[in-house]
Design a protein around this motif. Structure first.
Motif, PDB file in Angstrom:
ATOM      1  N   ALA A  58       0.856  -1.192   0.000  1.00 33.07           N
ATOM      2  CA  ALA A  58       0.000   0.000   0.000  1.00 33.07           C
ATOM      3  C   ALA A  58       0.888   1.237   0.000  1.00 33.07           C
ATOM      4  O   ALA A  58       2.032   1.210   0.479  1.00 33.07           O
ATOM      5  CB  ALA A  58      -0.916  -0.002   1.215  1.00 33.07           C
ATOM      6  N   CYS A  59       0.365   2.327  -0.523  1.00 35.26           N
ATOM      7  CA  CYS A  59       1.105   3.591  -0.593  1.00 35.26           C
ATOM      8  C   CYS A  59       0.238   4.696  -0.012  1.00 35.26           C
ATOM      9  O   CYS A  59      -0.831   4.998  -0.534  1.00 35.26           O
ATOM     10  CB  CYS A  59       1.470   3.896  -2.046  1.00 35.26           C
ATOM     11  N   ILE A  60       0.708   5.298   1.091  1.00 34.77           N
ATOM     12  CA  ILE A  60      -0.064   6.321   1.796  1.00 34.77           C
ATOM     13  C   ILE A  60       0.754   7.600   1.836  1.00 34.77           C
ATOM     14  O   ILE A  60       1.908   7.601   2.270  1.00 34.77           O
ATOM     15  CB  ILE A  60      -0.375   5.896   3.250  1.00 34.77           C
ATOM     16  N   SER A  61       0.164   8.715   1.407  1.00 37.90           N
ATOM     17  CA  SER A  61       0.858  10.005   1.489  1.00 37.90           C
ATOM     18  C   SER A  61      -0.128  11.115   1.821  1.00 37.90           C
ATOM     19  O   SER A  61      -1.294  11.073   1.401  1.00 37.90           O
ATOM     20  CB  SER A  61       1.578  10.320   0.167  1.00 37.90           C
ATOM     21  N   SER A  62       0.332  12.083   2.596  1.00 37.64           N
ATOM     22  CA  SER A  62      -0.458  13.265   2.970  1.00 37.64           C
ATOM     23  C   SER A  62      -1.852  12.874   3.455  1.00 37.64           C
ATOM     24  O   SER A  62      -2.852  13.473   3.068  1.00 37.64           O
ATOM     25  CB  SER A  62      -0.559  14.234   1.787  1.00 37.64           C
ATOM     26  N   SER A  63      -1.912  11.871   4.320  1.00 39.21           N
ATOM     27  CA  SER A  63      -3.199  11.318   4.758  1.00 39.21           C
ATOM     28  C   SER A  63      -3.192  11.035   6.259  1.00 39.21           C
ATOM     29  O   SER A  63      -2.141  10.930   6.881  1.00 39.21           O
ATOM     30  CB  SER A  63      -3.513  10.025   3.994  1.00 39.21           C
TER      31      SER A  63
END
Length: 374
Positions: A302-307
């Protein structure tokens, strides 16, 4: 010395995180927002903190009841039956704030995160001899805040203007005050704004002074400001307490990882990430500029950014989230009732998924500030 924290109302700007919990209990850098402030107040000798509350007071006090013993500080509640603005709560808590000591008391907005230079503020207040002190900080867009026009050499406030339409300066109200007890006598027990109705009158009498706040500052009451505030906080932690930050081959930049969290092989975490208690980040995941509340699971790749990922949520394998807020208990492919379903390979950019909703389509995309409502 005492302090009052303006806990505030429903926290609508930070939804969906505040739908089930009051905003001050939302975790920031792995601890509830309000604990950052209470610990800073305790560190400079405050012995009693009054929480001005009008939303979920029982949950607030149940959570904090153990901390008054752990921190050796008295925590009490002043409950509003109607919203009283930013000054009315001081009148309501009059019996808790006024005593024979004659000492000034602090007032803090619960949204504010900073290095809390409260000891310096006490020295500043005593030196100028006025009735009230406020902290100010410089921003690029002052129109969103209360602007303070002041003498730079003395700090004496000439004018206090709440959210001016025309540019008058970029020193803004930082939401941290030190007030003489006499200020309470100026406030009636009714909805009142301290910024619009109280401070301008004190300034007109040449009794209001402003102190420039050293270090970082951010109002973290909405998601993107929360993320920006996390970056500033971790930068400060790097300078003052670098040992608290995570290190390792999978860490990039400033990252805070709770000791109970698990990070899998081949992950890349950072910069500007907080991983909360009990979180599990599976192999190959990529995290940057994000906050994981307690009990979150991030599946493989999974790729999570600015969250911001809410408590006990699960982000599916191969999911990509950008500028997204997940509420509490947002899950991947679970048979449990009453939770949100988010499928593998889910994509979101600028979305907010609220608790207790269903989304069952595979390869679903949520974009452009879409909100999942009733």
């Amino acid at each position: 010395m005492k302090a009052l924290i303006l806990v505030g109302g429903f926290g609508t700007r930070l939804r969906p995180l505040t739908l089930k919990h009051p905003k001050p209990l939302v975790e920031f850098a792995n601890k509830p927002m309000i604990l950052h402030q209470i610990e800073a107040l305790k560190a400079i000798g405050v012995t009693e903190v009054v929480l001005a509350i009008n939303y979920k007071p029982e949950e607030m006090m149940n959570f904090l009841k153990d901390f008054d013993t752990k921190l050796d500080i008295k925590i009490t509640c002043s409950q509003e039956t109607e919203p009283l603005g930013t000054a009315g709560p001081l009148a309501l808590a009059r019996d808790k704030l006024i005593d024979d000591s004659g000492e000034p008391f602090f007032v803090l907005n619960s949204d504010v995160i900073s290095e809390y230079p409260l000891k310096l503020m006490i020295e500043f207040h005593r030196a100028h001899g006025g009735e009230a002190s406020i902290m100010v900080t410089k921003v690029d867009e002052p129109s969103k805040y209360g602007v303070v026009v002041m003498e730079e050499s003395t700090g004496k406030v000439k004018r206090f203007m709440e959210k001016p339409k025309a540019f008058v300066g970029n020193n803004i109200n930082a939401g941290i005050y030190l007030l003489n007890q006499s200020v309470v006598d100026r406030i009636e027990l009714k909805p009142t704004s301290i910024e619009k109705e109280v401070f301008p009158k004190i300034a007109a009498e040449n009794k209001l002074y402003a102190m420039a706040l050293p270090g970082f500052w951010m109002d973290i009451g909405q998601p993107m400001d929360y993320i920006a505030g996390l970056r500033l906080y971790l930068d400060s932690l790097r300078k003052k307490s670098p040992s608290k930050l995570a290190i390792g081959p999978h860490i990039v930049g400033n990252v805070l990882v709770d000791e109970t969290a698990e990070i899998g092989e081949g992950c890349l975490v950072g910069p500007d990430v907080a991983v909360g208690p009990g979180c599990v980040v599976e192999s190959g995941a990529r995290l940057s500029s994000c906050s994981l509340m307690s009990g979150v699971t991030i599946k493989k790749h999974a790729c999570i950014s600015s969250s911001i990922i809410g408590w006990s949520s699960t982000v599916g394998q191969g999911t990509r989230l950008e500028k997204t807020v997940l509420g509490e208990a947002v899950h991947v492919k679970t048979s449990l009732e009453g939770v949100v379903y988010v499928c593998d390979d889910f994509y979101s950019n600028g979305g907010a998924v609220f608790p207790d909703r269903e989304m069952e389509s595979s390869n679903l995309k949520l974009e452009s500030n879409v909100r999942v409502w009733d």
